[in-house]
Each structure stands twice: as C-alpha cells, then as structure tokens.
Design a protein around this motif. Sequence first.
Motif, short mmCIF file in Angstrom:
data_model
loop_
_atom_site.label_atom_id
_atom_site.label_comp_id
_atom_site.label_asym_id
_atom_site.label_seq_id
_atom_site.Cartn_x
_atom_site.Cartn_y
_atom_site.Cartn_z
N GLY A 86 23.75 -20.02 -3.17
CA GLY A 86 23.40 -21.35 -3.16
C GLY A 86 21.77 -21.81 -3.01
O GLY A 86 21.46 -22.51 -2.07
N ALA A 87 21.11 -20.78 -3.57
CA ALA A 87 19.42 -21.09 -3.44
C ALA A 87 18.99 -22.31 -4.11
O ALA A 87 19.07 -22.66 -5.01
CB ALA A 87 18.77 -19.79 -3.96
N ASP A 88 18.20 -23.15 -2.96
CA ASP A 88 17.42 -24.09 -3.55
C ASP A 88 16.10 -23.72 -4.27
O ASP A 88 15.49 -24.26 -4.98
CB ASP A 88 17.02 -25.18 -2.24
N GLY A 89 15.72 -22.45 -3.90
CA GLY A 89 14.37 -22.00 -4.37
C GLY A 89 14.27 -20.47 -4.16
O GLY A 89 15.07 -20.06 -3.29
N VAL A 90 13.79 -19.90 -5.19
CA VAL A 90 13.61 -18.31 -5.02
C VAL A 90 11.93 -18.02 -5.12
O VAL A 90 11.30 -18.51 -5.72
CB VAL A 90 14.24 -17.66 -6.29
N LEU A 91 11.82 -17.18 -3.97
CA LEU A 91 10.45 -16.73 -4.05
C LEU A 91 10.49 -15.15 -4.14
O LEU A 91 11.12 -14.42 -3.49
CB LEU A 91 9.96 -16.80 -2.32
N LEU A 92 9.50 -14.80 -5.03
CA LEU A 92 9.43 -13.34 -5.49
C LEU A 92 8.30 -12.92 -4.66
O LEU A 92 7.13 -13.33 -4.81
CB LEU A 92 9.24 -13.28 -7.02
N SER A 93 8.30 -11.65 -3.85
CA SER A 93 7.29 -11.29 -2.77
C SER A 93 6.62 -10.54 -3.58
O SER A 93 6.70 -9.89 -4.70
CB SER A 93 8.07 -10.57 -1.68
N ASN A 94 5.59 -10.23 -3.00
CA ASN A 94 4.50 -8.92 -3.09
C ASN A 94 5.31 -7.65 -3.35
O ASN A 94 6.35 -7.68 -2.78
CB ASN A 94 3.41 -8.78 -2.22
N GLY A 95 4.51 -6.80 -3.69
CA GLY A 95 5.15 -5.27 -3.57
C GLY A 95 4.12 -4.19 -3.95
O GLY A 95 3.31 -4.58 -4.74
N PRO A 96 4.58 -3.09 -4.10
CA PRO A 96 3.74 -2.06 -4.45
C PRO A 96 3.95 -1.57 -5.96
O PRO A 96 5.03 -1.76 -6.37
CB PRO A 96 3.95 -0.80 -3.61
N GLY A 97 3.01 -0.80 -6.46
CA GLY A 97 3.23 -0.24 -7.77
C GLY A 97 3.12 -1.05 -9.08
O GLY A 97 2.71 -1.98 -9.08
N TYR A 133 0.90 -1.20 -0.03
CA TYR A 133 -0.13 -0.04 -0.13
C TYR A 133 0.99 1.28 0.08
O TYR A 133 0.23 2.31 0.21
CB TYR A 133 -0.92 -0.02 1.21
N CYS A 134 2.03 1.04 -0.42
CA CYS A 134 3.00 2.30 -0.34
C CYS A 134 2.46 3.34 -1.16
O CYS A 134 2.25 3.00 -2.63
CB CYS A 134 4.50 1.82 -0.65
N GLY A 135 2.25 4.67 -0.70
CA GLY A 135 1.81 5.66 -1.53
C GLY A 135 0.20 5.74 -1.86
O GLY A 135 -0.23 6.75 -2.43
N ILE A 137 7.56 -3.30 9.71
CA ILE A 137 8.05 -2.38 10.96
C ILE A 137 7.43 -1.21 10.64
O ILE A 137 7.03 -0.61 11.78
CB ILE A 137 9.18 -2.69 11.30
N SER A 138 7.70 -0.62 9.39
CA SER A 138 7.39 0.75 9.19
C SER A 138 6.23 0.86 8.12
O SER A 138 6.49 0.57 6.81
CB SER A 138 8.71 1.55 8.80
N PRO A 139 5.03 1.30 8.52
CA PRO A 139 4.09 1.17 7.63
C PRO A 139 4.08 2.13 6.64
O PRO A 139 4.67 3.20 6.75
CB PRO A 139 2.51 1.63 8.16
N ALA A 140 4.14 2.10 5.16
CA ALA A 140 4.07 2.86 4.25
C ALA A 140 2.93 3.47 3.54
O ALA A 140 3.11 4.14 2.80
CB ALA A 140 4.83 2.28 2.99
N ILE A 141 1.74 3.32 4.23
CA ILE A 141 0.57 3.75 3.71
C ILE A 141 0.64 5.26 3.74
O ILE A 141 1.03 5.74 4.81
CB ILE A 141 -0.67 3.03 4.69
N HIS A 142 -0.18 5.95 2.98
CA HIS A 142 -0.33 7.41 3.18
C HIS A 142 -1.47 8.07 3.74
O HIS A 142 -1.29 9.11 4.04
CB HIS A 142 -0.16 7.94 1.77
N GLY A 143 -2.31 7.03 4.26
CA GLY A 143 -3.38 7.57 4.69
C GLY A 143 -4.78 6.38 4.92
O GLY A 143 -4.64 5.58 4.27
#
Length: 363
Positions: free
Chosen positions: A211-222, A47-49, A72-78
């Motif tokens: 030496g990754a056995d797997g890669v997880l691509l996370s959620n994110g904004p924009g 929800y950044c921005g 830890i630090s919310p990025a929501i604007h309102g």
Amino acid sequence: MREKLLILENGDIYQGYGFGADMEMSGEVVFNTGMTGYQEILSDPSYCGQIVTLTYPLIGNYGINRDDFESISPAIHGLIVKEIELEPSHWRSEESLHTLLEAKNIPGLAGIDTRKLTRLIREHGTLKGRICDVDVDVTQVVKDLKMSKWMRNQVELVSTKEPYHVPGKGKRVVLVDFGMKHGILHGLIERQCDVVVVPYKTSAEEIIRLGADGVLLSNGPGNPEDVPEAIEMIKGIIGKIPIFGICLGHQLLALANGATTSRLRFGHRGSNHPVREISTGKIDITAQNHGYTVDLDSLANTELELTHEAVNDGTIEGLKHINYPAFSVQYHPEASPGPHDANYLFDTFMNMIREHKKQPLHV
C-alpha cells in the motif's frame, strides 16, 4: 605503532603506520575531499568494498559518538589518512576512531602523503589496493591485485535481509534499501512518514501490496547494472506509485527507463560539489559519493528529462520522468555529512505523493 604498507595494482607502494584493526584488507582505493564527517563516511554503506583516502590532513580529532553513524555495521574496507589523532577532544566523543576501527575489524593507514595518492587516483582513476604488513611479497601482492575482479555483490552485502516498519502518521513510503544511509530514513521520519524498509530484491507486486503512497530508492554501492532485480521492480511500479531515487537509486531509475550508465574515472566523493538546476540556474552545494554516472547521450530515446548537472564536469545530477511522477538525483539531499542545500527535495517528494493521490483512478 606498527609499520604498514599500501600496495597498489600499478606497483606503487606507500609506507606508513597502521591503526584500527591489525589485519590485511584489499579494496578499491578512492578519495573523499570532505573536511569533516569521517564517522558518517566510514559508516556509509555506499563505501562497501572500498579503501577510502581522506584528503583533509588531520582525522580523528573529535572522536566518535553514538549519534552520527549512517549504518550499524560499517562496510568500508580500509581508511587512509595523513595524520591520525589517537586522543580526541570533544564533548560528544565516546571513543577514538582507532578503537572503533579496531572493534569493527577495519584497518587504517596513517603517515603517508595523501595528496600524492589523491593526485595519482585523479590521473589514472581508482585502483585496487591492499593494506598489508611490511614483510609481504610485494610482487605477489601486485600480481594478486591485477588478477582480482571488482566486487559485484556489494548491494547484497549491505541491504537489509528482512523488511521492517518504522511507524508514522503520514504517508506510507516504501524505502528500498540498496545500502541506505540513516540520514535518508531520518528525512522521512521528520516528515511524519510511515516507512517500510524493504530488501533490494523486493518485487513490484510486494511493494504494491504494501500500500505504498511513494517509493524511495536509496543510495548504495557498486555498479547499478549488478542489481537487475531492482530494474525490473522499478519497471513494474513506475506510473503507479510516485518514485524518488537517490544516488544508486537515481542510476537504477535511469536504467529502468532505457538510459545507460558508465564508470567514472575517479568518481565524486565529498561534501562540496556544486550542482546546477537547469530550469532556474540555481546552484546547490551538495554531498556526493558515487563512482558511476548516467550517460547524457542515452537520454535521447527515453522519457527522462535532465533537471540538474554537475558544475565541475557537466555530468548528470538529476532526472525526472516527463509523463509519470518520478524523479531522482545523483547527490545526497540528506547530506550526512555535508550541506543541507538540497534537503528540500524530500518536501518535493511529499508534494508529488499528495498530488498523485488527488488524481482520479483510471479503470
């Protein structure tokens, strides 16, 4: 409480009263239909921005606790609500929603018709808006909003700046942080994974060296097109390391394989979105938070196969690569908040990693 305004770029004005931080803030005004989970929503880095309107009429009644944060630090604007409860009552509550937003410099607006605002967004799409004092020059605010550009650097703002290690005894998963919810990390920890969380700009070479056995691509904004570094990284590891993409990670996997994405009119944000698995017809009720989608017609010239679709509007909700160990979903299997129908996808990822490790090496 002090009177405040929400001014939208189309000139609409909503008057209510402020809570949280006493400050002005602009952002993309969106809505979330979840009945509970406001703490997880406001701390979700995706929800950044954005200024989030909650459609459930009473918010804040169970307070805030230490355990339900997704960052830890919310990025929501309102935050915009119909009614705010300033004196919560729940055995886990440690402070009120008002005091949290005040401490985190996030303005809130209560006392407006959130149903009317939500219907406006559904009809016209998301709009830029500003929470501000009642004595502002409305004409100038509208002009400023119309001239302002959509944010393009949200992932940079919310991604971890340095890699860090969460030790475990199981498979090593490199978790690429585009705005990761803690629920995703919890899902891997519960499965004994040895997790290395890395910044969004991490290269394919660096991930392979870990030496990754797997890669997880996370959620994110924009907009996923604003993260070209990640697209190149995915191209460098696909076929070499199993990949699981969630939300923005799903869109980035699609772009890396030749598909395209586009902006939804008002997005999917809530805890009750039905998703159909194509192969079985099984329905999962899912948590979602995204403003972009992978274009269905763009799959034709790719090696991606549609696996899940949204029941409500038919948009793409899941993909898998037909030749390599890689799959993704648009929704949130970790929920937080929301139903846990799709939590099994973490186990699907673990099984994919184990099967890949059994394959003979090709020289």
